[in-house]
Every structure is written in structure tokens, then in C-alpha cells.
Scaffold this active site. Sequence first.
Site, PDB file in Angstrom:
ATOM      1  N   THR A   1       5.661   2.987  12.734  1.00  0.00           N
ATOM      2  CA  THR A   1       4.283   3.300  13.081  1.00  0.00           C
ATOM      3  C   THR A   1       4.181   4.007  14.439  1.00  0.00           C
ATOM      4  OG1 THR A   1       2.209   2.230  13.768  1.00  0.00           O
ATOM      5  CG2 THR A   1       4.174   0.912  13.955  1.00  0.00           C
ATOM      6  N   ASP A   2       3.101   4.764  14.624  1.00  0.00           N
ATOM      7  CA  ASP A   2       2.866   5.391  15.927  1.00  0.00           C
ATOM      8  C   ASP A   2       2.435   4.355  16.974  1.00  0.00           C
ATOM      9  OD1 ASP A   2       0.310   4.844  14.977  1.00  0.00           O
ATOM     10  OD2 ASP A   2      -0.509   6.835  15.380  1.00  0.00           O
ATOM     11  N   GLU A   3       2.118   3.129  16.516  1.00  0.00           N
ATOM     12  CA  GLU A   3       1.637   2.120  17.469  1.00  0.00           C
ATOM     13  C   GLU A   3       2.728   1.686  18.453  1.00  0.00           C
ATOM     14  OE1 GLU A   3      -0.942  -0.901  15.867  1.00  0.00           O
ATOM     15  OE2 GLU A   3      -1.494   0.363  14.172  1.00  0.00           O
TER      16      GLU A   3
ATOM     17  N   ASP B   1      10.363  -6.776  -3.120  1.00  0.00           N
ATOM     18  CA  ASP B   1       9.114  -7.174  -2.463  1.00  0.00           C
ATOM     19  C   ASP B   1       8.920  -8.679  -2.629  1.00  0.00           C
ATOM     20  OD1 ASP B   1       6.299  -5.332  -1.750  1.00  0.00           O
ATOM     21  OD2 ASP B   1       6.180  -7.520  -1.905  1.00  0.00           O
TER      22      ASP B   1
ATOM     23  N   TYR C   1       2.349  -6.950  16.602  1.00  0.00           N
ATOM     24  CA  TYR C   1       2.747  -6.076  15.475  1.00  0.00           C
ATOM     25  C   TYR C   1       3.555  -4.882  15.978  1.00  0.00           C
ATOM     26  CZ  TYR C   1       2.366  -2.239  12.108  1.00  0.00           C
ATOM     27  OH  TYR C   1       2.640  -1.160  11.286  1.00  0.00           O
TER      28      TYR C   1
ATOM     29  N   ASP D   1     -14.278  -7.228  21.347  1.00  0.00           N
ATOM     30  CA  ASP D   1     -13.064  -6.429  21.198  1.00  0.00           C
ATOM     31  C   ASP D   1     -11.839  -7.260  20.855  1.00  0.00           C
ATOM     32  OD1 ASP D   1     -11.970  -4.027  21.141  1.00  0.00           O
ATOM     33  OD2 ASP D   1     -12.371  -3.518  23.233  1.00  0.00           O
ATOM     34  N   ARG D   2     -10.903  -6.625  20.175  1.00  0.00           N
ATOM     35  CA  ARG D   2      -9.596  -7.226  19.914  1.00  0.00           C
ATOM     36  C   ARG D   2      -8.787  -7.186  21.225  1.00  0.00           C
ATOM     37  NH1 ARG D   2      -6.448  -3.239  16.100  1.00  0.00           N
ATOM     38  NH2 ARG D   2      -6.893  -4.549  14.322  1.00  0.00           N
TER      39      ARG D   2
ATOM     40  N   SER E   1       6.916  -5.748  17.308  1.00  0.00           N
ATOM     41  CA  SER E   1       7.913  -6.072  16.273  1.00  0.00           C
ATOM     42  C   SER E   1       8.426  -4.791  15.611  1.00  0.00           C
ATOM     43  CB  SER E   1       7.340  -7.042  15.229  1.00  0.00           C
ATOM     44  OG  SER E   1       6.348  -6.411  14.437  1.00  0.00           O
ATOM     45  N   LYS E   2       7.559  -3.800  15.423  1.00  0.00           N
ATOM     46  CA  LYS E   2       8.007  -2.536  14.814  1.00  0.00           C
ATOM     47  C   LYS E   2       8.891  -1.760  15.817  1.00  0.00           C
ATOM     48  CE  LYS E   2       7.082  -1.057  11.274  1.00  0.00           C
ATOM     49  NZ  LYS E   2       7.677  -1.257   9.926  1.00  0.00           N
TER      50      LYS E   2
ATOM     51  N   PHE F   1       0.835  -1.216   0.000  1.00  0.00           N
ATOM     52  CA  PHE F   1       0.000   0.000   0.000  1.00  0.00           C
ATOM     53  C   PHE F   1       0.870   1.266   0.000  1.00  0.00           C
ATOM     54  CE2 PHE F   1      -2.425   2.736   3.258  1.00  0.00           C
ATOM     55  CZ  PHE F   1      -3.043   3.495   2.279  1.00  0.00           C
ATOM     56  N   ILE F   2       1.545   1.554   1.096  1.00  0.00           N
ATOM     57  CA  ILE F   2       2.302   2.809   1.183  1.00  0.00           C
ATOM     58  C   ILE F   2       3.522   2.754   0.255  1.00  0.00           C
ATOM     59  CG2 ILE F   2       3.544   4.377   2.720  1.00  0.00           C
ATOM     60  CD1 ILE F   2       1.869   3.155   5.042  1.00  0.00           C
TER      61      ILE F   2
END
Length: 338
Positions: free
Chosen positions: A133-135, A37, A158, A288-289, A161-162, A15-16
Site C-alpha cells: 500500500t501507499d500508506e 485464503d 496497519y 477524527d481517527r 505492518s505493511k 476484494f482485490i
Amino acid sequence: MDNKKHILITGGAGFIGSHVVRLFVIKYPDYHIFNLDALTYAGNLENVEDISNKPNYTFIHGDITDLDLLRQLFDKHGITDVIHLAAESHVDRSIEDPLQFVRTNVMGTVNLLEAARKKWSPREAHTFYHVSTDEVYGSLGATGLFTENTPYDPNSPYSASKASSDHFVRAYGETYNISHVISNCSNNYGPNHYPEKLIPLFINRILNNKPLPVYGDGNYTRDWLYVEDHATAIDLIFHEGKNGETYNVGGHNEWKNIDLVQLLCDQMDQKLDRPIGSSRKLITYVKDRPGHDLRYAIDSSKLQRELGWKPSRDFQVGLQQTIDWYLENPQWLEKTNG
Ligand code: NAD
């Protein structure tokens, strides 16, 4: 070997990455862009088909977990810089299979750093850019914003890991003098987004009159940025960011999930000539997740102040353009089987 930049962009069929590859290939004819990729379920060469014949573009089908391949690529193509986007990117999948996220996001990043370390001399000008990511910052309460100084506090496999790969990039910079920048960005939206993510998933489901599963009470809040605004930020940070710095990228555009879904429903109703409000009836609340972060919101003032970036796309307009793109590309949506 010529003196021009040979930039390895990883994940450029996603995507990005596809928006970043297009921007660089068109804007910088003097650079050569190598798009590496693995074409996982999230990679699609149709995303970059329009630039695939450009003389300054080469696609390489390969996996960042393959260190031998990376070493060969650095040797063969004289890679001068890396813009690293390849990743497993879906939080729900990370809860199902965290090891895959460690392999790709952590080991893959360390492999790229290793290939760069062995090849690059600290006396030469190189940049290793990690798109993150901001996560990694965890969850905010009802107020406040993530700054570059917010401590890392990841809650999902996720984001862990980032966070880990961010740390490795910084550690390689400190230990081996690898020139590096990191950016931590909020949620992106726009064309070519794989339809497992909220906006394209719901566009697809509204189109097919399927239920719209909203997690918990729908009050989870995200800061949305149009993907091309992220690509221009990456261009700026790559060229003008300072070695060793982190830049937060965000849209100053917070939406509660439920408000966003309702807006999407109404815009889709308008597009599809359905009575306004009819798609809202598809909304269903689901369990919920686990580890779900309540709110993300980015303070991007450093990037705005130091490098002069600002988001250009009004959200309602960007959302409309995104809907239009999916409606005009039904074959893309079908092939991705979202
Ligand atoms: P995406 O899932 O759409 O694309 C990821 C790409 O990486 C795919 O083309 C895939 O084939 C490729 N890839 C996966 N594993 C690979 C491997 N082992 N080797 C080589 N290629 C591999 O992801 P995206 O949403 O475009 O995100 C790109 C990057 O930006 C990620 O690093 C993500 O963490 C980060 N990011 C995303 C967002 C967002 O909102 N989507 C926000 C901030 C940061």
C-alpha cells in the site's frame, strides 16, 4: 510435476485478490492458480464463484500464519511463484487490535518467504510478489507525490505492518536471493469491496438512509484507482517487473473525502430517483481517527514509463459501475453485514 507456472495467490477471496485471481485464471489457462485464503470476515468465496470450476483453479482454505501448511502446499503443488495479497486491511481495526495485524501481515508474510526460501533454488525462475500500500509512505502535505524513493514513514498499525512486510520481502531478496517485486498502490474501489471501507459503506448507508460519518473536517485526500486497473498493473508487474524493484500504482485521481461523499450522494440520488441533494443531508462529521494521514497521492510514472501501464477507468464512470454492482447484488451486501 509439469513445467507450467503454479502460482499461489493469497487472499484471493478478498476484494482485490478476487479480481487478480479471475484475471489470471481466465487470461492464463496454462498456469495453475492456487487461491489460498483463510476466509476471515473479509473473504467471501462468492467473489470468485464464476471461475471456481475452471480446470486451472484450486481453492485452498488455509491460513498464512500456519507455516507447516505453507510448507506442505509448496511441496504438494510445486508452487513456482507467489502473489501475496492476504492481509488484515482495515486501518480502524488495526487501531483496535494491532497484534492481529502483526500476526497476519508480518508473520504471515515471513512464513510465506520461509516456505519459498526452503523450496526455491536461486538458480530457478521464481517470483515472490508482495502487493502493498501507499500508506507505508506516511502522509503528504498539500503538495507533492509519493515516489518509489519516498522514505517509509507509516503512521497506523496497519501501515506499519505493511511497511514491515515490505522490508522482509526485500531482506529475503538480498539475503537469500529470492526474486521479488513489490508494488505500493493507492486506494482501490469497485465491486466486491467489503462494506466497512468508505465507498461501499456509504453506498450501503445511503441506500438505508443512515447517517454518513465523515472523519474530521472531511478534507482528508485519497487517490482512487478502479480495482481492475490495479489487477492489470499486478499482471504487468508480475510478468515484466524487474527483480528487486518497487512500483507505485495510482490513479492520478485525488479526491477530498467530503467531495467524494457528495458525489456519491448525488449519483445515488439519481439512481434511486431521490431529489438530488437529499442524501447529502445524511452527512455527519465525526471525531477524527487517531494518526489520520492528511493526504496520499501516488506518482506512478515509473510503472507507466517502464512497463507501459496506465489506468483506464474514468472515476465518475467507475463509481457509477460500482454503485450499479452493489444495487444489483443486495444479497452480497446483506451477507457481509456492513
Ligand atoms: P481484503 O480485506 O478485502 O481481503 C483480504 C483477504 O485476505 C480476505 O479474503 C481474507 O480472508 C484474507 N486473509 C486475511 N487474513 C488471512 C490469513 N491469515 N491467511 C489467509 N488469508 C487471509 O483486502 P483488500 O482490500 O483486497 O487488500 C488486498 C491486499 O492489497 C492487502 O495486502 C492490502 O494491504 C493491499 N492493498 C489494498 C488497497 C485497498 O485500497 N484495498 C490498496 C493498496 C494495497
